[in-house]
Design an enzyme around this catalytic site. Structure first.
Site: not given
Ligand code: PLP
Length: 385
Positions: A184
């Site tokens: 990210k």
């Molecule tokens: C659109 C979206 N929502 C939620 C998440 C979940 O985030 P995390 O990996 O920090 O749990 C991601 C992870 O890449 C994502 O791309």
């Protein structure tokens, strides 16, 4: 061909990040300490929200938001099939049912007209996703939500720093969720945040991430109290000070990271307009995307190959392409549980067959960008119909 593999996303960690983490390791507070509130306050200020509450991941932040929105068995939450499964899974964690609505052809974001068709007396929340970093149609979605008293949880895990109608995402929806996974815009290793203007939501989010306990350890230490009460069922979803220290340093470079991502996107788009068979991502006039991903779509009608062949040829060129996303309803878990068979969301499903995410991260050099453009040009000219 490139001699080394170029990934689709990668973190940048600098000496100041490492020093900040080391300083915390030498301090009294490894978790629930002062770096947590410092990171939260910096992020809230950056995105223009009154409150920001940190979590151990974007997924935990989504779960907490679903809880805070009051999702429960019998409720429905509407989202897009073009997302990571964590978006719709957060409704399932609460015993609610995720319902999908098809996407707009240009941005691949939740289409407000399709959303309106899926609303029912069971709908309690809407979960738009800022796919690839392009903000969803927030005004139209918020209008639909306000008319029915629904809560909007914006999944902005791709969109830290994106702007919609001149405002940062984070201060627009009822709750906005960010992720700090290493691919990210900024990273804390794992980590997430919910931004909100609602003080009551902020309080519920804080309790949810801390076992449902009404006060935090540092508050008790500062006031010399031992007494605490667990007032609801919560989890341990806390983000430690070690990670927050990294986040504070990374956040200072967010604007530079965004500027570089926008520069890369602009170079890609200029080049791909000249290459037959590629459709670059489109940008609405009211949006300034954050470019987490750069997803091209293949004009398969002009190619003598399918997406899998183009994907493999690009990987053979050492370009770390990826695909975002297999539409969520087509995953075996969703098919088995909800009976999806394919064909339910034609715009999303057609896009899926064409999508390829090209490398996009702020640490890419101009040389890396040129390598990607050259490889795409080479592969597509080989497969020209
Ligand atoms: C659109 C979206 N929502 C939620 C998440 C979940 O985030 P995390 O990996 O920090 O749990 C991601 C992870 O890449 C994502 O791309």
């Amino acid at each position: 061909m490139r001699s080394t593999y170029l990934p689709y996303g990668r973190q940048s960690v600098e000496e100041c990040d490492i020093q900040a983490v080391v300083d915390v390791l030498r301090s009294d507070w490894l978790t629930s300490g002062p770096k947590v509130s410092e990171f939260e306050e910096s992020l809230a200020a950056r995105v223009g929200a009154k409150h920001a509450i940190s979590f151990s991941s974007g997924t935990a932040a989504l779960h907490a938001s679903a809880f805070t929105a009051g999702l429960k068995p019998g409720d429905e939450a509407i989202t897009t099939p073009i997302t990571f499964a964590a978006t719709s899974n957060c409704a399932l964690y609460q015993g609610a049912t995720p319902v999908f609505a098809d996407v707009s052809r240009d941005t691949l974001n939740l289409d407000p007209a399709e959303l309106a068709k899926k609303m029912s007396s069971k709908t309690r929340a809407i979960l738009p996703v800022d796919y690839a970093g392009h903000p969803a149609e927030l005004d139209a979605i918020l209008q639909l939500a306000r008319n029915r008293g629904l809560i909007v949880i914006e999944d902005a895990c791709h969109a830290l720093g994106a702007e919609y109608k001149g405002r940062s995402v984070g201060g627009i929806a009822d709750m906005t969720v960010f992720s700090f996974h290493p691919v990210k815009h900024i990273t804390t290793g794992e980590g997430g945040m919910v931004a909100t203007d609602h003080s009551e939501f902020a309080e519920r989010l804080r309790r949810f991430r801390n076992h449902g306990i009404s006060s935090e350890a540092r508050q008790r230490q500062n006031t010399g109290q031992w007494h605490y009460e667990m007032v609801m069922l919560g989890y341990n979803y806390r983000l430690p000070d070690i990670a927050c220290a990294l986040g504070i340093e990374q956040l200072k470079r967010l604007d530079a990271n965004l500027a570089r991502r926008r520069e890369i996107a602009s170079r890609y788009t200029t080049a791909f307009r000249q290459i037959p068979g590629v459709i670059p991502p489109s940008i609405r006039t009211d949006a300034n995307p954050a470019w987490h991903l750069y997803p091209i779509r293949l004009e398969l009608e002009k190619l003598a190959a399918d997406r899998a062949q183009v994907f493999r040829a690009l990987r053979a060129e050492n370009i770390g392409v990826n695909v975002h996303y297999i539409p969520v309803h087509l995953h075996p878990y969703y098919r088995d549980r909800f009976g999806y068979r394919g064909g339910e969301y034609p715009v999303a499903e057609d896009a899926y067959l064409r999508l390829i995410s090209l490398p996009m991260f702020h640490g890419m050099t101009d040389h890396d960008v040129d390598d990607v453009i050259m490889a795409v040009g080479k592969v597509l000219s080989c497969y020209a119909a």
